[in-house]
Write a protein that holds these residues in place. Structure first.
Motif, PDB file in Angstrom:
ATOM      1  N   UNK A 108      43.185  36.052  35.327  1.00 42.08           N
ATOM      2  CA  UNK A 108      43.805  34.748  35.142  1.00 42.08           C
ATOM      3  C   UNK A 108      43.534  34.182  33.746  1.00 42.08           C
ATOM      4  N   UNK A 109      44.582  33.720  33.073  1.00 42.67           N
ATOM      5  CA  UNK A 109      44.383  33.129  31.743  1.00 42.67           C
ATOM      6  C   UNK A 109      43.834  31.705  31.813  1.00 42.67           C
ATOM      7  N   UNK A 110      43.809  31.113  33.005  1.00 37.86           N
ATOM      8  CA  UNK A 110      43.281  29.758  33.172  1.00 37.86           C
ATOM      9  C   UNK A 110      42.206  29.772  34.255  1.00 37.86           C
ATOM     10  N   UNK A 111      41.373  28.752  34.257  1.00 35.77           N
ATOM     11  CA  UNK A 111      40.336  28.638  35.273  1.00 35.77           C
ATOM     12  C   UNK A 111      40.902  28.185  36.610  1.00 35.77           C
ATOM     13  N   UNK A 112      40.066  28.271  37.637  1.00 33.87           N
ATOM     14  CA  UNK A 112      40.506  27.910  38.977  1.00 33.87           C
ATOM     15  C   UNK A 112      40.957  26.462  39.094  1.00 33.87           C
ATOM     16  N   UNK A 113      40.344  25.566  38.321  1.00 36.90           N
ATOM     17  CA  UNK A 113      40.695  24.153  38.400  1.00 36.90           C
ATOM     18  C   UNK A 113      42.073  23.866  37.817  1.00 36.90           C
ATOM     19  N   UNK A 114      42.583  24.773  36.963  1.00 38.26           N
ATOM     20  CA  UNK A 114      43.873  24.562  36.310  1.00 38.26           C
ATOM     21  C   UNK A 114      44.995  25.413  36.892  1.00 38.26           C
ATOM     22  N   UNK A 115      44.666  26.325  37.794  1.00 41.31           N
ATOM     23  CA  UNK A 115      45.690  27.189  38.398  1.00 41.31           C
ATOM     24  C   UNK A 115      46.448  26.432  39.485  1.00 41.31           C
ATOM     25  N   UNK A 116      47.675  26.846  39.729  1.00 41.08           N
ATOM     26  CA  UNK A 116      48.512  26.212  40.753  1.00 41.08           C
ATOM     27  C   UNK A 116      49.098  27.286  41.667  1.00 41.08           C
ATOM     28  N   UNK A 117      48.313  27.829  42.575  1.00 43.99           N
ATOM     29  CA  UNK A 117      48.824  28.883  43.465  1.00 43.99           C
ATOM     30  C   UNK A 117      49.857  28.342  44.441  1.00 43.99           C
ATOM     31  N   UNK A 118      50.844  29.184  44.756  1.00 50.07           N
ATOM     32  CA  UNK A 118      51.889  28.802  45.706  1.00 50.07           C
ATOM     33  C   UNK A 118      51.924  29.751  46.882  1.00 50.07           C
ATOM     34  N   UNK A 119      52.766  29.449  47.844  1.00 50.96           N
ATOM     35  CA  UNK A 119      52.875  30.266  49.047  1.00 50.96           C
ATOM     36  C   UNK A 119      53.197  31.714  48.702  1.00 50.96           C
ATOM     37  N   UNK A 120      52.431  32.644  49.261  1.00 50.88           N
ATOM     38  CA  UNK A 120      52.626  34.062  48.997  1.00 50.88           C
ATOM     39  C   UNK A 120      51.750  34.615  47.901  1.00 50.88           C
ATOM     40  N   UNK A 121      51.150  33.731  47.085  1.00 47.87           N
ATOM     41  CA  UNK A 121      50.268  34.188  46.008  1.00 47.87           C
ATOM     42  C   UNK A 121      48.931  34.669  46.586  1.00 47.87           C
ATOM     43  N   UNK A 122      48.238  35.494  45.801  1.00 43.08           N
ATOM     44  CA  UNK A 122      46.930  36.000  46.203  1.00 43.08           C
ATOM     45  C   UNK A 122      45.935  35.689  45.089  1.00 43.08           C
ATOM     46  N   UNK A 123      44.821  35.067  45.458  1.00 41.02           N
ATOM     47  CA  UNK A 123      43.766  34.700  44.521  1.00 41.02           C
ATOM     48  C   UNK A 123      42.564  35.625  44.711  1.00 41.02           C
ATOM     49  N   UNK A 124      41.944  36.034  43.617  1.00 40.65           N
ATOM     50  CA  UNK A 124      40.802  36.929  43.718  1.00 40.65           C
ATOM     51  C   UNK A 124      39.625  36.485  42.864  1.00 40.65           C
ATOM     52  N   UNK A 125      38.422  36.609  43.413  1.00 40.86           N
ATOM     53  CA  UNK A 125      37.190  36.281  42.705  1.00 40.86           C
ATOM     54  C   UNK A 125      36.233  37.471  42.824  1.00 40.86           C
ATOM     55  N   UNK A 126      35.701  37.911  41.682  1.00 35.06           N
ATOM     56  CA  UNK A 126      34.825  39.083  41.676  1.00 35.06           C
ATOM     57  C   UNK A 126      33.539  38.746  40.931  1.00 35.06           C
ATOM     58  N   UNK A 127      32.401  39.077  41.545  1.00 37.81           N
ATOM     59  CA  UNK A 127      31.138  38.872  40.841  1.00 37.81           C
ATOM     60  C   UNK A 127      30.765  40.149  40.109  1.00 37.81           C
ATOM     61  N   UNK A 128      30.555  40.015  38.802  1.00 30.77           N
ATOM     62  CA  UNK A 128      30.194  41.172  37.987  1.00 30.77           C
ATOM     63  C   UNK A 128      30.436  40.876  36.523  1.00 30.77           C
ATOM     64  N   UNK A 129      30.867  41.904  35.776  1.00 25.35           N
ATOM     65  CA  UNK A 129      31.069  41.733  34.323  1.00 25.35           C
ATOM     66  C   UNK A 129      32.511  41.402  33.971  1.00 25.35           C
ATOM     67  N   UNK A 130      33.387  41.229  34.970  1.00 21.15           N
ATOM     68  CA  UNK A 130      34.772  40.864  34.705  1.00 21.15           C
ATOM     69  C   UNK A 130      35.676  42.018  34.354  1.00 21.15           C
ATOM     70  N   UNK A 131      35.179  43.259  34.426  1.00 22.14           N
ATOM     71  CA  UNK A 131      35.979  44.414  34.023  1.00 22.14           C
ATOM     72  C   UNK A 131      36.888  44.915  35.136  1.00 22.14           C
ATOM     73  N   UNK A 132      36.525  44.667  36.388  1.00 20.42           N
ATOM     74  CA  UNK A 132      37.274  45.212  37.513  1.00 20.42           C
ATOM     75  C   UNK A 132      37.800  44.092  38.408  1.00 20.42           C
ATOM     76  N   UNK A 133      39.037  44.256  38.903  1.00 22.87           N
ATOM     77  CA  UNK A 133      39.598  43.280  39.847  1.00 22.87           C
ATOM     78  C   UNK A 133      38.992  43.476  41.234  1.00 22.87           C
TER      79      UNK A 133
END
Length: 214
Positions: free
Chosen positions: A138-163
């Protein structure tokens, strides 16, 4: 005088105490009320079971080395990415000094949230629009994103290299949840069922009192 003989089943003949047995109509109403009451306990679970996956915003949390497998949830009409996390059933702690930056999800990792986390140990944020087969950082942080119906959000703990370890489409299909209108429909059905039960119970009580005073 001959012995007293009890009346046939279902008759209106009073017993020795002067009480009239319940009429067949009352017994049928009571049985129907009991059946409806039983149905009410399984009614709220029906809409979720009928859905084929999450119909709104799917949220995936991949804890990396902190847990064995990713977890998913369904968020109904979230205001932004952080709100989606919460509505999907996860707890969120933000970095105190950086607006919208996630420090902990479900209290993991066990670290101080005063400043930015290390570059190799932070929650990276990934997104996939409805129908996308691959994750995008994501090019923006979670507070600035606007997800809509059908979208999928992902959060990964690590170095940010893998989805996230689970693909967006698979996550959406296997995550149970209510669609945008399903919760309202379930609530409306519940109200109608309770009202119907109240009417039936009131009728049963009225008929029973009427027979006692007859």
């Amino acid at each position: 005088m001959g012995p007293l003989v009890s009346g046939a089943s279902g008759s209106d003949t009073p017993d020795l105490a002067g009480r009239r047995p319940a009429s067949p109509t009352i017994r049928r109403l009571a049985a129907f009320a009991a059946a409806l009451l039983t149905a009410l306990f399984v009614l709220p679970a029906a809409p979720a079971a009928a859905n084929d996956g999450c119909l709104d915003v799917t949220v995936v949390v991949d804890f990396g080395a902190l847990a064995s497998e990713p977890e998913t949830g369904c968020a109904e009409e979230p205001a932004n990415g952080l709100d989606a996390l919460v509505r999907a059933g996860f707890s969120v702690t933000e970095v105190a000094s950086i607006r919208g930056m996630v420090c902990r999800i479900d209290e993991l990792p066990e670290s101080d949230c005063g400043g930015a986390p290390p570059a190799k140990e932070y929650w990276s944020y990934w997104r996939a629009d409805a129908g996308d087969a691959e994750w995008s950082y994501s090019p923006v942080g979670g507070a600035d994103a606007e997800p809509g119906a059908g979208d999928v959000e992902g959060w990964v703990f690590g170095d940010g290299a893998e989805p996230p370890a689970i693909a967006p489409g698979e996550a959406a299909e296997t995550t149970e949840g209510l669609g945008p209108d399903a919760a309202d429909k379930a609530s409306f059905t519940w109200v109608i069922a309770v009202a119907a039960l109240a009417v039936i119970v009131a009728l049963v009580i009225w008929r029973a009192r009427r027979n006692r005073h007859a």
